[in-house]
Design a protein around this motif. Structure first.
Motif, short mmCIF file in Angstrom:
data_model
loop_
_atom_site.label_atom_id
_atom_site.label_comp_id
_atom_site.label_asym_id
_atom_site.label_seq_id
_atom_site.Cartn_x
_atom_site.Cartn_y
_atom_site.Cartn_z
N LEU A 1 1.15 5.37 -13.05
CA LEU A 1 -0.13 4.67 -12.86
C LEU A 1 -0.02 3.19 -13.17
N THR A 2 0.82 2.81 -14.10
CA THR A 2 0.99 1.39 -14.41
C THR A 2 1.52 0.62 -13.21
N LEU A 3 2.54 1.17 -12.58
CA LEU A 3 3.09 0.53 -11.38
C LEU A 3 2.08 0.56 -10.25
N GLU A 4 1.35 1.67 -10.11
CA GLU A 4 0.35 1.75 -9.04
C GLU A 4 -0.71 0.67 -9.19
N VAL A 5 -1.21 0.46 -10.42
CA VAL A 5 -2.23 -0.57 -10.65
C VAL A 5 -1.69 -1.95 -10.29
N ARG A 6 -0.44 -2.23 -10.70
CA ARG A 6 0.14 -3.54 -10.40
C ARG A 6 0.27 -3.76 -8.89
N LEU A 7 0.73 -2.75 -8.17
CA LEU A 7 0.90 -2.87 -6.72
C LEU A 7 -0.44 -3.00 -6.00
N LEU A 8 -1.43 -2.24 -6.45
CA LEU A 8 -2.76 -2.35 -5.84
C LEU A 8 -3.36 -3.72 -6.07
N ARG A 9 -3.22 -4.25 -7.30
CA ARG A 9 -3.76 -5.58 -7.57
C ARG A 9 -3.08 -6.62 -6.68
N GLU A 10 -1.77 -6.54 -6.56
CA GLU A 10 -1.04 -7.49 -5.73
C GLU A 10 -1.45 -7.40 -4.26
N SER A 11 -1.65 -6.18 -3.78
CA SER A 11 -2.04 -6.02 -2.37
C SER A 11 -3.44 -6.55 -2.11
N THR B 1 0.83 -1.20 0.00
CA THR B 1 0.00 0.00 0.00
C THR B 1 0.86 1.26 0.00
N GLU B 2 1.91 1.25 0.81
CA GLU B 2 2.82 2.40 0.84
C GLU B 2 3.51 2.60 -0.52
N LYS B 3 3.92 1.50 -1.15
CA LYS B 3 4.58 1.61 -2.45
C LYS B 3 3.61 2.13 -3.51
N SER B 4 2.36 1.67 -3.45
CA SER B 4 1.38 2.15 -4.44
C SER B 4 1.09 3.63 -4.27
N ILE C 1 -10.54 -1.14 1.77
CA ILE C 1 -11.59 -0.44 1.01
C ILE C 1 -10.98 0.69 0.20
N SER C 2 -10.09 1.46 0.80
CA SER C 2 -9.46 2.57 0.10
C SER C 2 -8.69 2.08 -1.12
N SER C 3 -7.94 0.99 -0.96
CA SER C 3 -7.17 0.44 -2.08
C SER C 3 -8.09 -0.08 -3.17
N ALA C 4 -9.19 -0.75 -2.77
CA ALA C 4 -10.13 -1.28 -3.76
C ALA C 4 -10.80 -0.15 -4.53
N LEU C 5 -11.14 0.93 -3.85
CA LEU C 5 -11.76 2.07 -4.53
C LEU C 5 -10.79 2.72 -5.51
N ARG C 6 -9.55 2.87 -5.11
CA ARG C 6 -8.56 3.47 -6.00
C ARG C 6 -8.33 2.57 -7.21
N PHE C 7 -8.20 1.25 -6.99
CA PHE C 7 -7.99 0.32 -8.09
C PHE C 7 -9.18 0.35 -9.06
N SER C 8 -10.40 0.33 -8.50
CA SER C 8 -11.58 0.32 -9.36
C SER C 8 -11.69 1.62 -10.16
N HIS C 9 -11.30 2.73 -9.55
CA HIS C 9 -11.30 4.00 -10.27
C HIS C 9 -10.38 3.94 -11.49
N LEU C 10 -9.16 3.42 -11.29
CA LEU C 10 -8.21 3.33 -12.38
C LEU C 10 -8.67 2.32 -13.42
N ALA C 11 -9.26 1.21 -12.96
CA ALA C 11 -9.72 0.18 -13.90
C ALA C 11 -10.89 0.67 -14.73
N VAL C 12 -11.87 1.32 -14.08
CA VAL C 12 -13.07 1.77 -14.79
C VAL C 12 -12.73 2.87 -15.79
N THR C 13 -11.91 3.82 -15.38
CA THR C 13 -11.59 4.93 -16.28
C THR C 13 -10.75 4.49 -17.48
#
Length: 577
Positions: free
Chosen positions: A100-110, A88-91, A140-152
């Motif tokens: 954003l590419t790295l952020e998505v990968r780290l969020l998915r892994e977490s 989470t800290e790395k993302s 929840i915060s990580s899931a919301l951020r990931f879904s935001h990036l995925a949906v957009t």
């Protein structure tokens, strides 16, 4: 019990957990008298289990004694919670740097580390622990951020895969339902999206008598209009929760006290401030907690420690104000509000002049954030009422010498003097075990002569540290002289006499007279003997005694109906001019 203890240690991985906190989680408000021995037994069994299942390649976690508690030492790769926090800290760093590419990968892994709720199946006291609640909030915060990036970016199915399992565990969380509805609609499942809205709408109306909020309504409207954040030539939607604008995140607390002795009051206050969380599906006003105790009892020290302990929960910062020796009335509160508004990012030109208007702006800002407000040394209710936060997500912690029961919704936690064990523990932490153990029994004598007042113990300890050639016995001899004892209890800015003077100066004349007469005549008394001493009726004497009790200047009644003054309060009142 062993499972719960291991779960608690894992929440605090690589940090010490006090035995008081362990007792509260295992037994609640009334632990058995033998809880220290029971905890020792459970720890011994857990150590044996960890050793039995040790991995010869990576080793195993270990439980070590640290200070007055225990610590689970474990590598990040061996505990999913530590790994989740690390990812989470790395993302977050990747988000700040724009990768954003790295952020998505780290969020998915977490998020792949999760398979249910935190400590699912354990006792409510452990599942509702502030660290467990905060861990769920981070998921929840990580899931919301990931879904935001995925949906957009048009990856609706990925957002659905992450959000649906979490929504099942949080059936009333509007902030999760809204992006899931948009993701379902983007994936061509408009019927399922509207059904999801209908179920939540019905639950909110039937169970709580409230309507869906603006975010959920906006998501419903987007689904009905066929507006999706990506694809079909439609630009990114405004309705999916993203990181939002960068907010000011102040952290104004004074330095924490490293040698703080654990108090039973710490954990219940922390739970009260962190359990009520609209983001995890429960509804209620912002929590307010009040620490109340006599001068020198350690209210400010405990308030800072509780605030530091809740820093992972109040992610938008901590505001702090100390109003000791400040005049009562609204002028000081208005000045505090002006500073708070500036710190929260409001331009000075936009800050209104009136107290009511400033309080309204302050509550509006806190309603949108997760901020803990700490106000120290409150004297009157009118000083704190305008500082009550609005909404559901922020909180207020304040300290006062007199219980302020008129503060709406506050949970009042009295802070008594130390026990002998706590007083001795504090003295040992300051002067060192070797120095204290070299003179058996002297630390207990100092605790008694200081009336178990934490401030007095700290002053004695610091004086001994400043004079390494002094023995504890020498300090005891100096404290035995009652005429000089209060003069001995001063060091630098710390002074027991001045703290007591400030408190007694605030007394109304009838209470001040009662205090003077009662301390001159006796050490302990009943209402009947007090009436004779004061020359009034028992009813009037009872009113005066209750006033002194409210001001933390008198303890009781005990089982025999007797009241007693704390040692240093009595000594000070007798020698005060």
């Amino acid at each position: 019990m062993q499972q719960s203890l291991l779960g608690l240690l894992a929440l605090h991985a690589n940090r010490s957990v006090s035995q008081e906190e362990m007792a509260h989680v295992l037994w609640g408000e009334e632990p058995p008298n033998s809880f220290h021995q029971l905890i020792h037994t459970y720890v011994s069994r857990l150590r044996a289990l960890l050793t039995e299942h040790q991995d010869p390649q990576t080793g195993s976690p270990s439980i070590v004694r640290r200070n007055v508690g225990y610590e689970l030492r474990v590598e990040a790769g061996c505990l999913d919670l530590l790994r989740f926090r690390e990812l989470t800290e790395k993302s977050e760093r990747a988000r700040v740097s724009g990768d954003l590419t790295l952020e998505v990968r780290l969020l998915r892994e977490s998020l792949q580390l999760w398979s249910g709720l935190v400590l699912e199946g354990f006792s409510p006291r452990l599942r509702e622990h502030p660290l467990a609640v905060e861990c769920g909030r981070q998921q929840i915060s990580s899931a919301l951020r990931f879904s935001h990036l995925a949906v957009t970016s048009g990856h609706y199915e990925q957002a659905i895969d992450q959000l649906q399992p979490i929504v099942r565990h949080h059936p009333l969380h509007e902030g999760l339902h809204a992006p899931l509805m948009v993701a379902l609609a983007g994936a061509g499942q408009q019927v399922e999206a509207l059904a999801l809205f209908s179920r939540l709408d019905r639950a909110l109306r039937n169970d709580f008598g409230i309507e869906p909020g603006a975010e959920l309504r906006a998501a419903q409207l987007a689904v009905l209009r066929g507006v999706t954040p990506a694809g079909n030539g439609v630009p990114a939607a405004d309705h999916v929760p993203g990181p939002g604008p960068e907010l000011e995140r102040p952290y104004e607390l004074p330095p924490d006290t490293p040698d703080l002795v654990g108090r039973d009051e710490h954990h219940p206050v922390l739970l009260h401030l962190t359990q009520g969380d609209a983001h995890t599906g429960s509804f209620g006003p912002s929590p307010v907690a009040a620490l109340c105790g006599p001068p020198g009892a350690g209210k400010s020290t405990l308030a800072v420690r509780v605030a530091n302990s809740s820093r992972f929960h109040y992610v938008d910062g901590t505001l702090y104000a100390d109003i000791r020796n400040e005049p009562s009335g609204t002028a000081r509160t208005a000045a505090i509000l002006e500073r708070f508004l500036k710190v929260l990012g409001m331009p000075e030109r936009d800050i209104p002049r009136g107290l009511t208007e400033r309080s309204s702006c302050y509550r509006s800002l806190l309603a949108e954030r997760r901020v803990l407000v700490v106000v120290d040394n409150v004297a009157h209710e009118e000083q704190i009422q305008p500082l009550l936060p609005g909404g559901f997500s922020s909180a207020l912690l304040f300290s006062s010498r007199v219980p302020l029961f008129g503060v709406t919704g506050a949970r009042h936690v009295p802070l008594p003097l130390f026990t002998t064990e706590q007083a001795v523990r504090l003295l040992i932490r300051i002067v060192g075990e070797g120095r204290a153990h070299a003179e058996p029994g002297r630390a207990e004598e100092i605790a008694e002569l200081c009336g178990h007042l934490p401030l007095a113990i700290r002053i004695v300890g610091q004086r001994l540290v400043a004079r390494p050639h002094w023995s504890l016995a020498r300090m005891v001899r100096r404290l035995h002289d009652e005429d000089r004892r209060l003069s001995e209890l001063t060091h630098g800015d710390l002074d027991v006499r001045s703290r007591l003077d400030t408190h007694l100066d605030s007394l109304e004349e009838p209470l001040e007279r009662a205090l003077r007469l009662l301390t001159d005549s006796t050490d302990a008394f009943t209402i009947g003997t007090a009436a004779a001493t004061l020359g009034c009726t028992p009813a009037s004497a009872e009113d005066l005694i209750d006033g002194l009790v409210d001001h933390q200047l008198l303890t009781g009644p005990d089982s025999t109906g007797r009241y007693e003054f704390p040692l240093l309060t009595r000594l000070h009142a007798r020698t005060r001019e």
